[in-house]
Motif scaffolding. Structure first.
Motif, PDB file in Angstrom:
ATOM      1  N   ASN A 108     -10.584 -72.650 -35.558  1.00  0.00           N
ATOM      2  CA  ASN A 108     -10.232 -73.470 -34.393  1.00  0.00           C
ATOM      3  C   ASN A 108     -10.409 -72.755 -33.056  1.00  0.00           C
ATOM      4  O   ASN A 108     -10.585 -73.403 -32.030  1.00  0.00           O
ATOM      5  CB  ASN A 108      -8.828 -74.062 -34.541  1.00  0.00           C
ATOM      6  N   ASP A 129       0.582 -78.099 -36.665  1.00  0.00           N
ATOM      7  CA  ASP A 129       1.523 -77.581 -37.647  1.00  0.00           C
ATOM      8  C   ASP A 129       0.906 -76.258 -38.104  1.00  0.00           C
ATOM      9  O   ASP A 129       0.278 -76.190 -39.150  1.00  0.00           O
ATOM     10  CB  ASP A 129       1.589 -78.630 -38.782  1.00  0.00           C
ATOM     11  N   PRO A 130       1.039 -75.227 -37.247  1.00  0.00           N
ATOM     12  CA  PRO A 130       0.334 -73.977 -37.568  1.00  0.00           C
ATOM     13  C   PRO A 130       1.020 -73.244 -38.715  1.00  0.00           C
ATOM     14  O   PRO A 130       2.131 -73.612 -39.100  1.00  0.00           O
ATOM     15  CB  PRO A 130       0.469 -73.179 -36.261  1.00  0.00           C
ATOM     16  N   ARG A 186      -5.378 -69.909 -28.605  1.00  0.00           N
ATOM     17  CA  ARG A 186      -5.638 -71.281 -29.050  1.00  0.00           C
ATOM     18  C   ARG A 186      -4.835 -72.278 -28.206  1.00  0.00           C
ATOM     19  O   ARG A 186      -5.337 -73.325 -27.806  1.00  0.00           O
ATOM     20  CB  ARG A 186      -5.291 -71.419 -30.541  1.00  0.00           C
ATOM     21  N   PHE A 427      -2.169 -79.539 -52.526  1.00  0.00           N
ATOM     22  CA  PHE A 427      -1.820 -79.060 -51.186  1.00  0.00           C
ATOM     23  C   PHE A 427      -0.303 -79.036 -51.029  1.00  0.00           C
ATOM     24  O   PHE A 427       0.341 -80.074 -51.006  1.00  0.00           O
ATOM     25  CB  PHE A 427      -2.446 -79.954 -50.107  1.00  0.00           C
ATOM     26  N   PRO A 430       2.643 -80.793 -47.253  1.00  0.00           N
ATOM     27  CA  PRO A 430       2.033 -81.506 -46.122  1.00  0.00           C
ATOM     28  C   PRO A 430       3.146 -82.128 -45.277  1.00  0.00           C
ATOM     29  O   PRO A 430       4.275 -82.277 -45.747  1.00  0.00           O
ATOM     30  CB  PRO A 430       1.209 -82.600 -46.806  1.00  0.00           C
ATOM     31  N   LYS A 431       2.804 -82.492 -44.066  1.00  0.00           N
ATOM     32  CA  LYS A 431       3.778 -83.184 -43.215  1.00  0.00           C
ATOM     33  C   LYS A 431       3.738 -84.687 -43.527  1.00  0.00           C
ATOM     34  O   LYS A 431       2.763 -85.184 -44.086  1.00  0.00           O
ATOM     35  CB  LYS A 431       3.414 -82.967 -41.747  1.00  0.00           C
ATOM     36  N   PHE A 454      -4.933 -77.587 -36.547  1.00  0.00           N
ATOM     37  CA  PHE A 454      -4.520 -76.930 -37.798  1.00  0.00           C
ATOM     38  C   PHE A 454      -4.357 -78.067 -38.806  1.00  0.00           C
ATOM     39  O   PHE A 454      -3.260 -78.333 -39.298  1.00  0.00           O
ATOM     40  CB  PHE A 454      -3.191 -76.194 -37.631  1.00  0.00           C
ATOM     41  N   ALA A 455      -5.456 -78.729 -39.130  1.00  0.00           N
ATOM     42  CA  ALA A 455      -5.370 -80.051 -39.765  1.00  0.00           C
ATOM     43  C   ALA A 455      -4.861 -80.040 -41.209  1.00  0.00           C
ATOM     44  O   ALA A 455      -4.320 -81.032 -41.675  1.00  0.00           O
ATOM     45  CB  ALA A 455      -6.724 -80.725 -39.716  1.00  0.00           C
ATOM     46  N   GLY A 456      -5.044 -78.944 -41.950  1.00  0.00           N
ATOM     47  CA  GLY A 456      -4.591 -78.894 -43.342  1.00  0.00           C
ATOM     48  C   GLY A 456      -5.170 -80.047 -44.142  1.00  0.00           C
ATOM     49  O   GLY A 456      -6.384 -80.275 -44.174  1.00  0.00           O
ATOM     50  N   SER A 457      -4.287 -80.839 -44.763  1.00  0.00           N
ATOM     51  CA  SER A 457      -4.752 -81.941 -45.607  1.00  0.00           C
ATOM     52  C   SER A 457      -5.108 -83.189 -44.795  1.00  0.00           C
ATOM     53  O   SER A 457      -5.336 -84.244 -45.367  1.00  0.00           O
ATOM     54  CB  SER A 457      -3.682 -82.281 -46.641  1.00  0.00           C
ATOM     55  N   GLY A 458      -5.099 -83.087 -43.469  1.00  0.00           N
ATOM     56  CA  GLY A 458      -5.563 -84.215 -42.647  1.00  0.00           C
ATOM     57  C   GLY A 458      -4.486 -85.244 -42.346  1.00  0.00           C
ATOM     58  O   GLY A 458      -4.789 -86.390 -41.991  1.00  0.00           O
ATOM     59  N   VAL A 480      -9.463 -80.215 -36.719  1.00  0.00           N
ATOM     60  CA  VAL A 480     -10.204 -78.974 -36.976  1.00  0.00           C
ATOM     61  C   VAL A 480      -9.505 -78.255 -38.125  1.00  0.00           C
ATOM     62  O   VAL A 480      -8.273 -78.128 -38.122  1.00  0.00           O
ATOM     63  CB  VAL A 480     -10.205 -78.054 -35.729  1.00  0.00           C
ATOM     64  N   GLN A 481     -10.270 -77.802 -39.092  1.00  0.00           N
ATOM     65  CA  GLN A 481      -9.681 -77.102 -40.229  1.00  0.00           C
ATOM     66  C   GLN A 481     -10.649 -76.042 -40.744  1.00  0.00           C
ATOM     67  O   GLN A 481     -11.825 -76.304 -40.957  1.00  0.00           O
ATOM     68  CB  GLN A 481      -9.313 -78.096 -41.345  1.00  0.00           C
ATOM     69  N   GLU A 484     -10.567 -72.511 -45.463  1.00  0.00           N
ATOM     70  CA  GLU A 484      -9.712 -71.542 -46.170  1.00  0.00           C
ATOM     71  C   GLU A 484      -9.839 -71.814 -47.667  1.00  0.00           C
ATOM     72  O   GLU A 484      -9.583 -72.934 -48.122  1.00  0.00           O
ATOM     73  CB  GLU A 484      -8.260 -71.704 -45.713  1.00  0.00           C
ATOM     74  N   ILE A 494      -9.849 -75.812 -47.982  1.00  0.00           N
ATOM     75  CA  ILE A 494      -8.898 -76.814 -47.468  1.00  0.00           C
ATOM     76  C   ILE A 494      -9.606 -77.874 -46.614  1.00  0.00           C
ATOM     77  O   ILE A 494      -9.202 -79.036 -46.613  1.00  0.00           O
ATOM     78  CB  ILE A 494      -7.752 -76.136 -46.682  1.00  0.00           C
TER      79      ILE A 494
HETATM   80  C1  LIG Z   1       0.704 -75.634 -42.270  1.00  0.00           C
HETATM   81  S1  LIG Z   1      -0.921 -76.095 -42.571  1.00  0.00           S
HETATM   82  C2  LIG Z   1      -1.079 -77.681 -41.824  1.00  0.00           C
HETATM   83  C3  LIG Z   1      -0.669 -78.772 -42.759  1.00  0.00           C
HETATM   84  C4  LIG Z   1      -0.923 -80.145 -42.198  1.00  0.00           C
HETATM   85  N1  LIG Z   1      -0.035 -80.461 -41.134  1.00  0.00           N
HETATM   86  C5  LIG Z   1      -0.756 -81.191 -43.302  1.00  0.00           C
HETATM   87  O1  LIG Z   1       0.148 -82.013 -43.220  1.00  0.00           O
HETATM   88  O2  LIG Z   1      -1.551 -81.160 -44.237  1.00  0.00           O
HETATM   89  C6  LIG Z   1      -1.815 -75.071 -41.478  1.00  0.00           C
HETATM   90  C7  LIG Z   1      -3.302 -75.184 -41.660  1.00  0.00           C
HETATM   91  O3  LIG Z   1      -3.968 -74.455 -40.640  1.00  0.00           O
HETATM   92  C8  LIG Z   1      -5.141 -73.892 -41.193  1.00  0.00           C
HETATM   93  N2  LIG Z   1      -5.588 -72.769 -40.344  1.00  0.00           N
HETATM   94  C9  LIG Z   1      -5.071 -71.528 -40.252  1.00  0.00           C
HETATM   95  N3  LIG Z   1      -5.791 -70.777 -39.396  1.00  0.00           N
HETATM   96  C10 LIG Z   1      -6.778 -71.575 -38.921  1.00  0.00           C
HETATM   97  C11 LIG Z   1      -7.844 -71.381 -38.001  1.00  0.00           C
HETATM   98  N4  LIG Z   1      -8.038 -70.214 -37.412  1.00  0.00           N
HETATM   99  N5  LIG Z   1      -8.673 -72.415 -37.753  1.00  0.00           N
HETATM  100  C12 LIG Z   1      -8.491 -73.627 -38.348  1.00  0.00           C
HETATM  101  N6  LIG Z   1      -7.503 -73.864 -39.242  1.00  0.00           N
HETATM  102  C13 LIG Z   1      -6.652 -72.853 -39.525  1.00  0.00           C
HETATM  103  C14 LIG Z   1      -4.725 -73.447 -42.568  1.00  0.00           C
HETATM  104  O4  LIG Z   1      -5.858 -73.339 -43.412  1.00  0.00           O
HETATM  105  C15 LIG Z   1      -3.787 -74.575 -42.987  1.00  0.00           C
HETATM  106  O5  LIG Z   1      -4.463 -75.540 -43.712  1.00  0.00           O
END
Ligand SMILES: C[S@@+](CC[C@H](N)C(=O)[O-])C[C@H]1O[C@@H](n2cnc3c(N)ncnc32)[C@H](O)[C@@H]1O
Length: 659
Positions: A108, A129-130, A186, A427, A430-431, A454-458, A480-481, A484, A494
Motif C-alpha cells: 500500500n 484495519d491495519p 501511509r 481468513f 475479519p471485520k 489494508f483490505a484483507g478479505s475485502g 489495496v491488499q 501476503e 490474501i
Molecule cells: C487486520 S487485516 C484487515 C482485515 C480486513 N479488515 C477484513 O475484514 O478482512 C490487515 C491486512 O493488511 C494487510 N497488509 C499488511 N501490510 C500491508 C501492506 N504493506 N500493503 C497492503 N496490505 C498490507 C495484511 O496482509 C492483512 O490482510
C-alpha cells in the motif's frame, strides 16, 4: 517533441516538489533560484522564511512532541516518488466495462504514492484495519529508496527471493517503532487523497491506540479528532484481571468544519424501519380508521419479546393521515421562570380553552398556531378540554440518531459471512461488513468514494456493495491488499482471497437483491503493482553505444499497450476507470481517454495520415486540454516526427510527448 523522461515521468507525483510549489505560492520572498543535476530549481531560503514567520518559530530545545527512532526517515519515505505502476488484470476483474470499483494488489505504500495524482482529494471515507501489532502479525519491510525493489523481491517478480519476513515480536526490541514506521508514511499519503469533508476511521486495539492517536493528532490536527468509538466484540471474558472484550474505531476528519457542513452523520434508530413497515401493513388493512390502527399496533407491540428493539418504540401507537406518532408532552421545563407562554389553546370540538400545564407551554403562541394550522394538526387533543394537549412526534421524523461512541457487535457473524463466501478457516478475524456499512451510510453521499488500503478479505468492498444494493446508491470502493502468502490450498495469497470473496459477494447480491442491484456498477477492476513499463535510463559505462542502441526502445518488451496506457492515466492524473475509446486511424490503434483529455498512439510506422487524424480529434471532441503521446521510435522517420509537433500545434494541441 519532448520525450517523457523515464526518471521523472516514470515516477509518481513528486510530493516534495509539489509542497515546494505550494509553499512558494504563499511565501515567494522565501525562495531563491538554484539548480540541480536536471536543470534550474527553486530553493528555500530558510533565513528569509524565518524572518517572515517571526514570532511563530519554535526554537526551544525542550518541546512537546511525539517521536521515535526512524520518524524522520518515515516522513522522507512518504515523500519519495514511486517508480512503480499499476498493470490492469482484466482476467481477475468482475464487470470490467461497467464497474467503477478498484482492487489493487500490492504494497500500500507504493500504491498510495501512485494514486496521489489521480485521486487527490477524491475520497470521502477511508476505513482501515491495519495489523494490530499483537506480536503475531508480520510488518512488511519498507526499505528506504528501494521499497519497490523490496516489494518486487517479496512477490517474486525479480530473482533473489532472499527477503526474510518475520513477525514483529516484542522481543525484537523495536516493537512499537517498527509499527509506527510502517503506519506513519501511509497515513500521511492517505490524507492527501481525502476530500476536504472526508474522514478516516482506523480500527485498533489497546496496544497501539495511544500511538495511533498521537500520529493522527500530528497528521490531521487534534482539532479534527471526531471520536474514539468503543466496539465491544464479545460478551465473554475469561481474563485473570479484567476481561478485555472491546477494541476501538478512531475517527478523524480532514477538516471538521467541512465535515459538519456536509451534513449526514445520522443513522436509522434500531427497530424503526420494522415498526414503520408494520404500520404500513396495518394501515392498508384498516384504511383511515385510526382507532383500529392504534388497537392493532398496541397488540402487535405487546406480542414482541422484551428486549426486542421494535418494542422500545411502543409509545408510537397513535396515528393520523400524516403517519404514526407519539403524543409528547410540550409543557415548559420546571425552571422557575414565571414568563413561560401561557396562551389559551382551544379544544377543536368543545371550543373551550384546554387545561394548561403548571409550568406553561414549551412553545410560544406563534409556533403553537403554526402547529394547529397544519393539516393534519400537529397538536394532539383529548376527548375534551379537561386533558392537557400534547404535541405529535412522528416516528418517521425522529427515526434517525447519531452513531454512538460505544456499541456492541459480536465478531462471530463476520467470520461466518466470510466462511460462507470463501470457505472455512481461510481468513481469521475479519471485520463485520455490517458495522462498516453503517459507517459508510452515515458518512457517504450517493456516489462517494471509499478507500481501504489494508483490505484483507475485502470487508470494506463488501460493505460498499451491501450499502449500494440496500439503498440503490452508486458508491465506489478502492481496496489495496498485499500478496501476503497464506497457508491455504485454495488461495495463494490474501489479495487473491479478498478478490474471491468480492466475486462471491457480487454474485450473492445479484441473486438476492436482483432488481435493486441493476445499474449499480457492481464489480471491480483489478490492478497489480509492478515496476514501471518505462525502462529508466541506466547505461552500461563500458559499452555506451550498445546502451544507446538498447534504449531507443524504452518500453519494456514484456509490457502490453494496455499496461502503458494505464501508466499514462496515472501519470496524467486520470481516473483508472475513465472510459477508453479505441479507434483505428490510418490503420493504427489510437486510444482516446477522458473524452479527448489524453490521446495515445503506441503503434509503429506512424505517418502523417495518423498525425492529421489525431489533429482532427481536437475539433471533434473539443476537450479543454488535449495531450498526445506517441512512442519515440514509432514514427516512419524523423521528418514525420518533427512535422507531427507542428501539425498538432496548429490544431491547438501543445502538449505532445513521446515515450
Ligand atoms: C487486520 S487485516 C484487515 C482485515 C480486513 N479488515 C477484513 O475484514 O478482512 C490487515 C491486512 O493488511 C494487510 N497488509 C499488511 N501490510 C500491508 C501492506 N504493506 N500493503 C497492503 N496490505 C498490507 C495484511 O496482509 C492483512 O490482510
Amino acid at each position: 517533441m519532448d520525450k517523457l523522461n523515464p526518471k521523472q515521468d516514470g515516477a509518481s507525483l513528486d510530493i516534495v516538489q509539489d509542497n515546494i510549489d505550494k509553499l512558494r505560492e504563499l511565501f515567494p520572498d522565501a525562495f531563491t533560484e538554484g539548480s540541480d543535476w536536471d536543470g534550474p530549481r527553486w530553493k528555500v531560503d530558510f533565513d528569509a522564511l524565518r524572518k517572515i514567520l517571526g514570532d511563530y518559530i519554535e526554537d526551544e530545545r525542550e518541546r512537546y512532541s511525539f517521536t521515535w527512532h526512524g520518524k524522520a526517515r518515515a516522513r522522507q519515505i512518504a515523500q519519495t516518488p514511486s517508480a512503480g505502476t499499476l498493470r490492469p488484470c482484466p482476467e481477475e476483474s468482475v464487470n470490467w466495462d461497467t464497474t467503477r470499483n478498484l482492487f489493487i494488489e500490492g504494497d500500500n505504500l507504493e500504491v498510495l504514492k501512485l494514486l496521489q495524482k489521480s485521486y487527490h482529494k477524491q475520497v470521502k471515507m477511508i476505513y482501515i484495519d491495519p495489523p494490530y501489532n499483537t506480536g503475531g502479525e508480520f510488518i512488511y519491510p519498507d526499505r528506504f529508496q528501494d521499497n519497490l525493489d523490496t516489494y518486487l523481491r517479496y512477490t517474486g517478480q525479480i530473482d533473489d527471493q532472499g527477503l526474510k519476513v518475520s513477525a514483529n515480536s516484542e522481543s525484537s526490541g523495536r516493537y512499537h517503532t517498527n509499527w509506527l514506521n510502517m503506519m506513519y508514511p501511509r497515513l500521511r499519503l492517505a490524507r492527501n487523497l481525502l476530500r476536504e469533508d472526508g474522514v478516516i476511521f482506523v480500527s485498533i486495539n489497546d496496544v497501539e491506540a495511544p500511538n495511533i492517536r498521537k500520529i493522527l493528532d500530528e497528521i490531521y490536527g487534534e482539532e479534527n479528532f471526531v471520536s474514539q468509538v468503543v466496539w465491544q466484540r464479545t460478551r465473554r471474558g475469561d481474563a485473570k484481571l479484567i476481561a478485555n472484550n472491546h477494541e476501538y474505531i478512531v475517527c478523524y476528519a480532514k477538516n471538521i468544519h467541512a465535515t459538519i457542513e456536509a451534513g449526514l452523520w445520522r443513522r436509522p434508530k434500531e427497530g424503526v424501519e420494522e415498526v414503520l413497515e408494520k404500520y404500513e401493513e396495518v394501515k392498508k388493512r384498516f384504511g383511515g380508521n385510526h382507532d383500529r390502527i392504534r388497537k392493532e399496533m398496541q397488540s402487535w407491540y405487546r406480542s414482541l419479546p422484551d428486549g426486542d428493539p421494535r418494542k422500545s418504540h411502543k409509545h408510537y401507537n397513535w396515528s393520523d393521515d400524516r403517519g404514526l406518532y407519539f403524543a409528547a408532552d410540550f409543557s415548559g421545563p420546571d425552571d422557575g421562570r414565571a414568563n413561560r407562554p401561557r396562551h389559551d389553546i382551544l379544544h377543536p370540538v368543545t371550543g373551550r380553552p384546554c387545561r394548561k400545564p403548571s409550568t406553561g407551554w414549551r412553545w410560544d403562541k406563534e409556533r403553537t398556531e403554526w402547529a394547529l394550522n397544519q393539516y393534519p394538526s400537529r397538536i394532539h387533543f383529548g376527548l375534551d378540554e379537561s386533558t392537557i394537549p400534547n404535541r405529535k412526534s412522528y416516528l418517521n421524523e425522529v427515526s434517525v440518531e447519531p452513531f454512538g461512541s460505544v456499541f456492541y457487535k459480536d465478531g462471530r457473524s463476520a467470520t461466518l459471512q466470510v466462511e460462507r463466501l470463501v470457505g472455512s478457516g481461510e481468513f481469521p478475524f475479519p471485520k463485520n461488513s455490517e458495522v462498516i456499512r453503517e459507517l459508510i451510510d452515515i458518512v457517504c453521499g450517493d456516489d462517494d468514494f471509499v478507500l481501504d488500503f489494508f483490505a484483507g478479505s475485502g470487508t470494506t468492498g463488501h460493505a460498499v456493495i451491501e450499502s449500494n444494493v440496500r439503498m440503490k446508491k452508486k458508491r465506489r470502493f478502492l481496496l489495496v491488499q498485499l500478496q501476503e502468502p497464506t497457508n491455504s490450498a485454495s488461495y495463494k495469497d490474501i489479495s487473491k482471497l479478498g478478490m474471491a470473496r468480492l466475486r462471491s459477494a457480487i454474485k450473492e447480491s445479484e441473486r438476492d437483491g436482483a432488481e435493486n442491484s441493476k445499474g449499480l456498477g457492481l464489480g471491480f477492476r483489478a490492478f497489480s503493482l509492478s515496476a514501471s513499463n518505462i525502462r529508466p535510463w541506466d547505461p552500461t559505462a563500458y559499452d555506451l553505444s550498445a546502451s544507446l542502441f538498447d534504449y531507443i526502445e524504452n518500453i519494456k518488451s514484456d509490457r502490453t499497450e494496455s499496461d502503458v496506457l494505464y501508466e499514462l492515466l496515472l501519470k496524467y492524473g486520470l481516473d483508472l476507470v475513465v472510459p477508453i475509446e479505441e479507434r483505428e486511424i490510418a490503420g493504427k490503434a489510437v486510444y482516446i481517454t477522458g473524452a479527448g483529455a489524453l490521446v495515445v498512439c503506441l503503434g509503429d510506422n506512424i505517418g502523417l495520415e495518423v498525425v492529421n487524424g489525431i489533429a482532427s480529434l481536437k475539433d471533434e471532441l473539443t476537450p479543454e486540454v488535449m495531450r498526445v503521446v506517441f512512442r519515440d521510435a514509432g514514427f516512419t522517420n524523423d521528418v514525420v516526427k518533427t512535422n507531427a509537433v507542428q501539425i498538432l500545434l496548429q490544431a491547438g494541441i501543445e502538449d505532445v510527448k513521446s515515450l
